[in-house]
Design an enzyme around this catalytic site. Structure first.
Site, PDB file in Angstrom:
ATOM      1  N   CYS A  31       0.852  -1.191   0.000  1.00 21.33           N
ATOM      2  CA  CYS A  31       0.000   0.000   0.000  1.00 21.33           C
ATOM      3  C   CYS A  31       0.888   1.241   0.000  1.00 21.33           C
ATOM      4  O   CYS A  31       2.114   1.147   0.078  1.00 21.33           O
ATOM      5  CB  CYS A  31      -0.931   0.005   1.210  1.00 21.33           C
ATOM      6  SG  CYS A  31      -0.085   0.068   2.801  1.00 21.33           S
ATOM      7  N   CYS A  34       3.394   1.680   2.781  1.00 24.59           N
ATOM      8  CA  CYS A  34       4.625   0.900   2.637  1.00 24.59           C
ATOM      9  C   CYS A  34       5.666   1.692   1.837  1.00 24.59           C
ATOM     10  O   CYS A  34       6.843   1.739   2.194  1.00 24.59           O
ATOM     11  CB  CYS A  34       4.329  -0.425   1.941  1.00 24.59           C
ATOM     12  SG  CYS A  34       3.217  -1.515   2.825  1.00 24.59           S
ATOM     13  N   ASP A 465      -4.478  16.826 -28.127  1.00 22.00           N
ATOM     14  CA  ASP A 465      -3.617  16.866 -29.298  1.00 22.00           C
ATOM     15  C   ASP A 465      -4.500  17.006 -30.531  1.00 22.00           C
ATOM     16  O   ASP A 465      -5.624  16.485 -30.558  1.00 22.00           O
ATOM     17  CB  ASP A 465      -2.788  15.590 -29.383  1.00 22.00           C
ATOM     18  CG  ASP A 465      -1.899  15.565 -30.607  1.00 22.00           C
ATOM     19  OD1 ASP A 465      -1.049  16.454 -30.731  1.00 22.00           O
ATOM     20  OD2 ASP A 465      -2.080  14.669 -31.454  1.00 22.00           O
ATOM     21  N   ASP A 665      -2.651  10.528 -29.403  1.00 24.17           N
ATOM     22  CA  ASP A 665      -2.624   9.213 -30.046  1.00 24.17           C
ATOM     23  C   ASP A 665      -1.286   8.880 -30.671  1.00 24.17           C
ATOM     24  O   ASP A 665      -1.125   7.790 -31.211  1.00 24.17           O
ATOM     25  CB  ASP A 665      -3.705   9.127 -31.123  1.00 24.17           C
ATOM     26  CG  ASP A 665      -3.334   9.886 -32.385  1.00 24.17           C
ATOM     27  OD1 ASP A 665      -2.638  10.913 -32.278  1.00 24.17           O
ATOM     28  OD2 ASP A 665      -3.732   9.458 -33.478  1.00 24.17           O
ATOM     29  N   ASP A 669       3.109  12.071 -28.409  1.00 21.52           N
ATOM     30  CA  ASP A 669       2.239  12.391 -27.277  1.00 21.52           C
ATOM     31  C   ASP A 669       2.594  11.599 -26.024  1.00 21.52           C
ATOM     32  O   ASP A 669       2.134  11.930 -24.931  1.00 21.52           O
ATOM     33  CB  ASP A 669       0.777  12.091 -27.629  1.00 21.52           C
ATOM     34  CG  ASP A 669       0.303  12.867 -28.838  1.00 21.52           C
ATOM     35  OD1 ASP A 669       0.735  14.033 -28.995  1.00 21.52           O
ATOM     36  OD2 ASP A 669      -0.490  12.324 -29.627  1.00 21.52           O
TER      37      ASP A 669
END
Length: 781
Positions: A31, A34, A465, A665, A669
């Site tokens: 977690c 930790c 974008d 995409d 990017d």
């Protein structure tokens, strides 16, 4: 193209003297607390300049002064915190300033180790789930007196004990081991909560099974809670299985990026012969030949020939780039048309692609601001519950009625521990995430992990974008405007026949338009391509030219005023303009553009209605950017942004105090997707963009962005409601279980009722999470 800025590295603090960087893979973290324990332990080590622990990748990146610290001390610091150093793989791209030092096994060994651990975790879950499915109905026999007469209670209890032991000793063993380790080091995590709750229920049940008469003599009903123990462990393991599955692909983005680079290069030897050599053998100054269709091996300067190159994997822009002598070429770009030779200028980690890889690596390894609420409170909740339980035990032993002190003390002590069992706390987030991500899939929205969904609800700025995201990502013929005396029906078959002989993307746009209009096919002869200008051929006895103004000038043709007027109007709309000539006369003006997607404007409006500012990011010039932004209804945009600056623009917006979602995409990017608080990739994009993003839109529809953010907000509301349900039972139930009502009413909460309250909290959480199934996406409204 300028070198990429190193400012995105997580290790940007000023360092004095020689500094080394080590990457350690940490085992045993479950977690956020930790990761904080490990990070604090490393930072306290003398000589450590900075340390960052990434829970998602399970790695720590440490900068230290070699004269004051070494790798052995770093490993010892981690182990002293109660965790283990497994490995840290060699860097995919070496740091430009310092070569990181890495400890332990290789990437392949780590992947194999993680796959084995995942299979082991699934086996633990299925064992717990299968046995819990048997234990639950058997436990219900106690509610049916008629059946209990036929099945002796001691035999039933021993049978439940035998079924529960594998769950505790095998499926739940690591919870108890982690809790014990945390106790030794003075820390508490979710494992501590699980171990305390299930351990209390199991130990009390064990006592009720082995020594029921002793408990009865003390005035305590020897009830058993094996179903509680087994069910909690099974449900918690289910959440861990889902989490582990999401972590398996943390390095996929970097591997996808590296897969773009060429493996070999055609080296031109001093005697003029060409020889294929590994790209790693290239050195600055080497001469390399590139044929049509091949990848450029590395960065360099074109010295002979000319061509057009597809640089979309770096720039994201669909139109190919004309290259002549003196132009820069970049590794991993694709040569579309002519052959050329270039002089190598950069190799290895200095290339643009390698620097993008480094940016993605740095951005993925940087600290995410998200912290799960359950993990944040666990460090306080566990000690408080334990303290209250012990205080209850001591209080009853000291202040309880003389004849019933021990039974009252034991009953209240166990009731407090059982009602504080973290089942609902463990279910609050994963159940809502499961329903939310499943609902997202119904709308074509794939959410990579809980962090992305959890962070998206805070988004107040969406960066889009342009190419392939707002727009289709390929040139389209938008206008075919014949000049007086010519007709479209006559010109279109001729132009299409000419362009079918060309490999240029603009030519493909003309062909697609002609086929869409059903234009008849014709044959072209004498085809001739003119690099950087256009093409010419003979079609049906007519001399056909199609290209830019320079092609017409060199053919001795001038633009008539009508053509100039039409071209000016198209240029004002940010169109790419071509001219067609027939038999020595200018016959038509063509306009081409990368059109926005049909749903883009509606998607922008939907985001703005949610109170989100939409900003466009593009490498296009100011005029084109302004035209596209106006069409999409976007008020703010950044134009002429180089690939390396996209991530910096995201960082700039974050510096304004914004929570930024990046939608893209392309390869270019990927750093911005990784740097953003939330990355959303179009499913039609490149693999690396999909891997770098936290959310993937499988449909080329930007309305999915608005739906994803709305879904994240609904899910986060549900999670907070779940946490309220999880805690309200403790807030109300713990005082009652401790005996707060006993002095006034003589009533003390039994462990059975405490278990019932705990179960009710779990039912509330599950039922509330299932309400998300009624969520309606904006894409369908």
């Amino acid at each position: 193209m300028q070198p990429l800025s190193p400012t995105l590295s997580p290790l940007t603090e000023p360092l004095t003297g020689p500094v080394e960087t080590a990457t350690l893979a940490i085992e045993g973290m479950t977690c956020a607390s930790c990761a904080n324990f490990v990070e604090r332990a490393l930072k306290k080590t003398p000589g450590v300049q900075s340390a960052h622990v990434n829970l998602a990748t399970e790695k720590a990146t440490v900068a230290f002064s070699p004269g004051l610290a070494d790798r052995a001390r770093l490993r010892a610091a981690v182990e002293a915190a109660g965790y283990q150093v497994a490995e840290a793989a060699a860097p995919l791209v070496p740091s430009p300033t310092a070569a990181p030092e890495h400890l332990g096994a290789t990437d392949e060994e780590l992947d194999a180790r993680r796959a084995l651990a995942y299979r082991h975790l699934k086996r633990r879950f299925w064992v717990a789930a299968g046995l819990a499915a048997l234990i639950m109905p058997l436990s219900m026999l106690m509610l049916w007196p008629a059946l209990m007469h036929r099945v002796p209670e001691p035999a039933l209890n021993y049978g439940l004990l035998l079924l529960t032991l594998p769950v505790v000793l095998y499926s739940g063993r690591e919870f108890y081991a982690a809790a014990w380790k945390g106790l030794r080091h003075g820390t508490a995590s979710m494992d501590t909560l699980i171990a305390v709750g299930t351990g209390a229920a199991f130990l009390f049940s064990l006592g009720a099974t082995v020594a029921p008469q002793f408990l009865r003599q003390q005035g305590i009903v020897p009830a058993v809670y094996y179903d509680t123990t087994a069910t909690i462990i099974a449900l918690i393991l289910l959440g861990k299985v889902l989490e582990a599955r999401a972590k398996q692909q943390t390095s996929a983005a970097l591997k996808a990026l590296l897969g773009l680079q060429a493996k070999t290069a055609r080296l031109v030897l001093p005697d003029g012969r060409e020889q294929d050599v590994p790209v790693a053998d290239l050195r600055p100054g080497n001469l390399v030949a590139v044929r049509p269709g091949e990848k450029v091996a590395t960065d360099g300067e074109l010295v002979e020939g000319h061509s057009t190159l597809d640089e979309s994997m770096l720039t994201g822009e669909s139109l190919p780039v004309e290259k002549t002598v003196g132009a820069a070429v970049f590794g991993a770009t694709i040569n579309k048309t002519g052959a050329f030779r270039f002089r190598v200028t950069k190799v290895g980690r200095d290339t643009v692609l390698a620097q993008i890889v480094q940016l993605v690596s740095d951005a993925q390894g940087s600290r995410a601001p998200i912290q799960r609420l359950a993990d944040r409170v666990s460090g306080v909740f566990v000690p408080v519950v334990l303290g209250l339980a012990l205080l209850t035990l001591v209080g009853w032993l000291v202040l309880g009625p003389a004849g019933t002190r021990l039974p009252l003390a034991l009953t209240a002590f166990v009731s407090v521990l059982i009602i504080a069992c973290p089942c609902a706390l463990g279910l609050a987030t994963p159940t809502a995430i499961m329903v939310g991500t499943g609902k997202g899939a119904d709308y074509g929205i794939l959410i990579r992990n809980a962090e992305a969904l959890e962070k998206a609800y805070r988004v107040d700025t969406v960066v889009l974008d342009k190419t392939g995201t707002l727009t289709r990502g390929e040139p389209t013929l938008t206008d075919l405007l014949p000049l007086p005396g010519y007709e479209t029906a006559t010109l279109l078959p001729l132009l299409a026949a000419l362009e079918r002989q060309s490999e240029h993307p603009l030519a493909a746009a003309v062909v697609r338009y002609a086929e869409g209009q059903g234009a008849p096919r014709a044959m072209a002869t004498g085809f001739r391509a003119v690099a950087g200008q256009g093409a010419a051929a003979t079609v049906g006895g007519h001399a056909v030219l199609l290209g830019n103004e320079r092609l017409l000038r060199e053919a001795g043709l001038s633009l008539p005023p009508a053509a100039q007027q039409v071209a000016a109007a198209l240029l004002a709309q940010a169109r790419t303009v071509l001219y067609a000539a027939l038999d020595g006369q200018v016959a038509a003006v063509l306009g081409l553009a990368d059109e926005i997607r049909p749903t883009s404007r509606a998607a922008v409006q939907a985001l703005q209605q949610q109170g989100i500012e939409v900003i466009m990011l593009t490498g296009d010039n100011e005029q084109t950017a302004a035209a596209i932004a106006h069409q999409a209804g976007i008020k703010r945009y950044f134009a002429e942004v180089l690939p390396q600056n996209k991530a910096e623009k995201v960082q700039y917006l974050q510096a304004e105090g914004r929570t930024v979602a990046m939608v893209g995409d392309g390869i270019n990017d990927a750093p911005a997707l990784a740097r953003a608080d939330v990355g959303l990739a179009m499913g039609t994009g490149t693999d690396v963009a999909l891997e770098a993003a936290g959310i993937t839109l499988m449909r080329p529809d930007l309305q999915g962005v608005a739906t994803a953010i709305a879904l994240s907000r609904a899910t986060m509301r549900t999670i907070r409601q779940n946490l309220f349900f999880a805690f309200i039972y403790n807030v109300i139930g713990i005082p009652v279980a401790a005996g707060l009502l006993y002095p006034a009413t003589g009533w003390l909460l039994s462990p059975m009722l405490a278990a019932g309250a705990m179960a009710l909290s779990s039912v509330s959480v599950l039922t509330n999470s299932l309400r998300l199934r009624r969520f309606k996406g904006l894409a369908q409204t």
